[in-house]
Scaffold this motif. Structure first.
Motif, short mmCIF file in Angstrom:
data_model
loop_
_atom_site.label_atom_id
_atom_site.label_comp_id
_atom_site.label_asym_id
_atom_site.label_seq_id
_atom_site.Cartn_x
_atom_site.Cartn_y
_atom_site.Cartn_z
N MET A 1 0.80 -1.21 0.00
CA MET A 1 0.00 0.00 0.00
C MET A 1 0.84 1.28 0.00
O MET A 1 0.60 2.19 0.75
CB MET A 1 -0.95 -0.03 1.19
CG MET A 1 -2.04 -1.06 1.03
SD MET A 1 -3.25 -1.04 2.34
CE MET A 1 -2.50 -2.19 3.47
N SER A 2 1.83 1.37 -0.87
CA SER A 2 2.57 2.63 -1.06
C SER A 2 2.05 3.24 -2.35
O SER A 2 2.63 3.07 -3.41
CB SER A 2 4.07 2.35 -1.16
OG SER A 2 4.33 1.41 -2.18
N ILE B 1 -15.29 3.43 -2.58
CA ILE B 1 -14.03 2.95 -2.01
C ILE B 1 -12.82 3.75 -2.52
O ILE B 1 -11.69 3.28 -2.44
CB ILE B 1 -13.82 1.45 -2.28
CG1 ILE B 1 -13.68 1.16 -3.78
CG2 ILE B 1 -14.96 0.64 -1.68
CD1 ILE B 1 -13.23 -0.27 -4.10
N SER B 2 -13.07 4.94 -3.00
CA SER B 2 -11.97 5.78 -3.47
C SER B 2 -11.14 6.28 -2.29
O SER B 2 -11.60 6.25 -1.14
CB SER B 2 -12.52 6.97 -4.26
OG SER B 2 -13.24 7.84 -3.41
N PRO B 3 -9.91 6.75 -2.53
CA PRO B 3 -9.04 7.18 -1.42
C PRO B 3 -9.62 8.28 -0.55
O PRO B 3 -9.23 8.41 0.61
CB PRO B 3 -7.78 7.66 -2.16
CG PRO B 3 -7.76 6.86 -3.42
CD PRO B 3 -9.19 6.74 -3.82
N GLU B 4 -10.57 9.06 -1.07
CA GLU B 4 -11.18 10.12 -0.27
C GLU B 4 -11.90 9.57 0.96
O GLU B 4 -12.12 10.29 1.94
CB GLU B 4 -12.14 10.95 -1.11
CG GLU B 4 -11.47 11.86 -2.13
CD GLU B 4 -10.86 11.10 -3.30
OE1 GLU B 4 -9.87 11.59 -3.90
OE2 GLU B 4 -11.36 10.00 -3.62
N LEU B 5 -12.27 8.31 0.92
CA LEU B 5 -12.89 7.66 2.08
C LEU B 5 -12.02 7.81 3.33
O LEU B 5 -12.52 7.98 4.44
CB LEU B 5 -13.13 6.19 1.77
CG LEU B 5 -13.66 5.26 2.87
CD1 LEU B 5 -14.44 4.10 2.26
CD2 LEU B 5 -12.54 4.69 3.73
N LEU B 6 -10.69 7.78 3.14
CA LEU B 6 -9.77 7.80 4.26
C LEU B 6 -9.78 9.13 5.00
O LEU B 6 -9.37 9.20 6.16
CB LEU B 6 -8.35 7.49 3.78
CG LEU B 6 -8.17 6.15 3.07
CD1 LEU B 6 -6.73 6.00 2.58
CD2 LEU B 6 -8.55 4.99 3.98
N GLU B 7 -10.28 10.18 4.36
CA GLU B 7 -10.29 11.49 5.00
C GLU B 7 -11.22 11.53 6.20
O GLU B 7 -11.00 12.29 7.15
CB GLU B 7 -10.70 12.55 3.98
CG GLU B 7 -9.70 12.70 2.83
CD GLU B 7 -10.20 13.66 1.75
OE1 GLU B 7 -11.27 14.28 1.96
OE2 GLU B 7 -9.53 13.78 0.70
N ALA C 1 -12.95 8.29 7.38
CA ALA C 1 -13.24 6.96 7.94
C ALA C 1 -12.02 6.06 7.99
O ALA C 1 -12.14 4.85 7.94
CB ALA C 1 -14.35 6.30 7.13
N GLU C 2 -10.82 6.63 8.12
CA GLU C 2 -9.61 5.82 8.11
C GLU C 2 -9.60 4.79 9.22
O GLU C 2 -9.11 3.67 9.05
CB GLU C 2 -8.38 6.72 8.24
CG GLU C 2 -7.07 5.97 8.10
CD GLU C 2 -5.87 6.91 8.09
OE1 GLU C 2 -4.96 6.72 7.27
OE2 GLU C 2 -5.87 7.85 8.91
N ALA C 3 -10.18 5.13 10.39
CA ALA C 3 -10.13 4.22 11.53
C ALA C 3 -11.26 3.19 11.54
O ALA C 3 -11.33 2.36 12.44
CB ALA C 3 -10.18 5.03 12.83
N SER C 4 -12.13 3.21 10.54
CA SER C 4 -13.29 2.32 10.55
C SER C 4 -12.97 0.90 10.13
O SER C 4 -13.78 0.00 10.34
CB SER C 4 -14.38 2.88 9.62
OG SER C 4 -14.85 4.12 10.10
N ALA C 5 -11.81 0.67 9.50
CA ALA C 5 -11.47 -0.66 9.02
C ALA C 5 -9.99 -0.70 8.67
O ALA C 5 -9.30 0.33 8.67
CB ALA C 5 -12.30 -1.02 7.78
N VAL C 6 -9.49 -1.89 8.36
CA VAL C 6 -8.16 -2.05 7.78
C VAL C 6 -8.38 -2.03 6.27
O VAL C 6 -8.70 -3.04 5.66
CB VAL C 6 -7.50 -3.36 8.24
CG1 VAL C 6 -6.10 -3.49 7.66
CG2 VAL C 6 -7.46 -3.43 9.77
N GLY D 1 -3.31 4.87 -0.19
CA GLY D 1 -2.99 5.87 0.81
C GLY D 1 -3.25 5.46 2.24
O GLY D 1 -2.93 6.20 3.16
N TYR D 2 -3.84 4.27 2.47
CA TYR D 2 -4.14 3.86 3.84
C TYR D 2 -2.86 3.62 4.63
O TYR D 2 -1.93 2.97 4.15
CB TYR D 2 -4.98 2.58 3.84
CG TYR D 2 -5.21 2.03 5.23
CD1 TYR D 2 -6.14 2.61 6.08
CD2 TYR D 2 -4.46 0.96 5.71
CE1 TYR D 2 -6.34 2.13 7.37
CE2 TYR D 2 -4.65 0.46 7.00
CZ TYR D 2 -5.59 1.05 7.82
OH TYR D 2 -5.77 0.57 9.09
#
Length: 415
Positions: free
Chosen positions: A18-19, A327-333, A335-340, A345-346
């Motif tokens: 995941m880089s 499931i695009s990377p914007e999700l991490l902005e 909900a990053e802690a909601s799942a692995v 970018g995770y």
């Protein structure tokens, strides 16, 4: 044709690759419908809500998050047209859909829309992409460091040590019922048995056949361990599923639990329902071993989405685009802690520590044999009477084996 699910990746590779560079997502929906079926937990709600952001007057986007999704998916996708256009599945739920030819290859959609996906997300069956993975889930150890320190014990690494810690917590008057497992009759109970069974080194089937092998010493050891653990659980332990145990953990009434990695984010969220003591003292570590083994007694799972076959190409395109936005990377902005997440970018969080340690310790992916689901169901439906003291371990295993054989013969896996 009956499928033996063999992916081109392992979950260890998924977590290690995941880089990545995020790209802006755009729904781009102009027609069609989107209807999503999934399990019911926080990450599934996050994904569904992001997909719904793609809805318009001409494109409806709906979802059904339910713990009954596994029993719903085959009949729902068998309809003409399919009731749902998208089924979000863990790896053990994909073979039934493949066996009935209910999901379509995604290669053409990937070629058309060229989404920001990594190869490790593409679940290939016989060379075709049949699902797109976006998160990893596994059960791992949760413990309350303050309570263990008060009892004067070290964090456990094995189930045998868990029993020792539980006894100390009870003997010191700290907590009468410090333990929990997901032992509700049904899918949860079957899963807990299988986790421990593989930890004891048990073989599921005889060689390369579909003949069950659970009626064994490893099976008896597994049931004995479940029984011993249940003695340190609330008398209501047969009602324990993930939602119930998470609620009890947040309330501060538990000290040790082997829980899903999709839940810690909500547990340690300051805006969640956990007490301050729980937030400050919850620690997440690798799943415990059992029986002197060195590999965690917990299977690894991926979760991904599929597209129904029995829908129009228009609906398939709309569904694919909506899910790629979801499931695009914007999700991490947000909900990053909601799942692995298996998303560009995770980065690992405090909540995902246990999952990563479980992977690093060598936990194995859940078996994807086409008849595995039948065995899981047979175990799910035939072990509760043993835990309630109504029958012997030998009888419980015999009942599960008999139920499995009947289902396997009906499905054509056994003569």
């Amino acid at each position: 044709m009956k499928y033996l699910l063999k992916t081109t990746t392992t979950i260890a590779v998924l977590l290690g690759a995941m880089s990545l560079t995020p790209a802006q997502a755009d729904c781009g929906l102009t027609s069609g419908r989107v209807s999503i079926l999934s399990d019911d937990f926080e990450a599934m709600h996050v994904v569904a809500e992001r997909a719904k952001a793609c809805a318009s007057e001409s494109v409806p986007v709906t979802s059904n998050q339910t713990s009954e999704h596994k029993s719903i998916q085959v009949p729902a996708l068998s309809a003409e047209p399919a009731t749902y256009t998208v089924a979000i599945v863990p790896n053990n739920s994909l073979p039934p859909l493949l066996n009935e030819d209910l999901v379509r290859p995604l290669d053409d959609l990937i070629e058309t829309f060229k989404p920001n996906l990594q190869d490790h997300q593409l679940i290939r069956i016989d060379g075709k992409v049949m699902a797109i993975a976006f998160m990893v889930n596994t059960q791992h150890l949760w413990y309350r460091k303050d309570l263990l320190e008060a009892a004067g014990v070290e964090p456990p690494r094995s189930y045998e040590e868990i029993l020792t810690v539980a006894k100390a917590l009870r003997d010191e008057g700290i907590m009468e019922y410090p333990l929990a497992l997901n032992l509700k009759p049904g899918w949860d109970l079957g899963t807990e048995f299988l986790n421990l069974y593989q930890g004891f080194g048990g073989e599921l089937f005889v060689g390369d056949t579909a003949e069950p092998a659970i009626d064994s010493d490893a099976g008896l050891q597994t049931l004995d361990m479940l029984k011993r653990l249940s003695e340190y659980m609330s008398p209501e332990f047969a009602t324990f599923d993930t939602n119930e145990v998470s609620r009890r953990w947040a309330a501060g009434t538990l000290a040790i639990y082997n829980g899903w990695s999709s839940r810690p984010g909500g547990i340690i969220d300051p805006e969640g329902s956990s007490t301050p003591e729980v937030i400050a003292n919850s620690v997440f570590a690798a799943a415990p071993t059992v029986g002197g083994g060195t590999v965690p007694a917990s299977y690894l799972w991926w979760v991904g989405f599929t597209i129904a076959r029995n829908i129009s190409d228009e609906d398939a395109e709309a569904s694919f685009q909506a899910m790629m936005h979801a499931i695009s990377p914007e999700l991490l902005e947000t909900a990053e802690a909601s799942a692995v997440w298996l998303i560009a970018g995770y980065q690992p969080t405090a909540a995902s520590t246990g999952a990563f340690q479980t992977v690093e310790a060598g936990a194995e992916p859940f078996p994807m044999l086409p008849y595995m689901g039948l065995l899981h169901t047979a175990l799910s439906e035939n072990l509760s009477e043993f835990l309630q003291g109504k029958e012997s371990a030998e009888q419980a295993l015999a009942d599960a084996s008999q139920a499995y054989r009947a289902a396997a013969r009906e499905a054509g896996y056994l003569e």
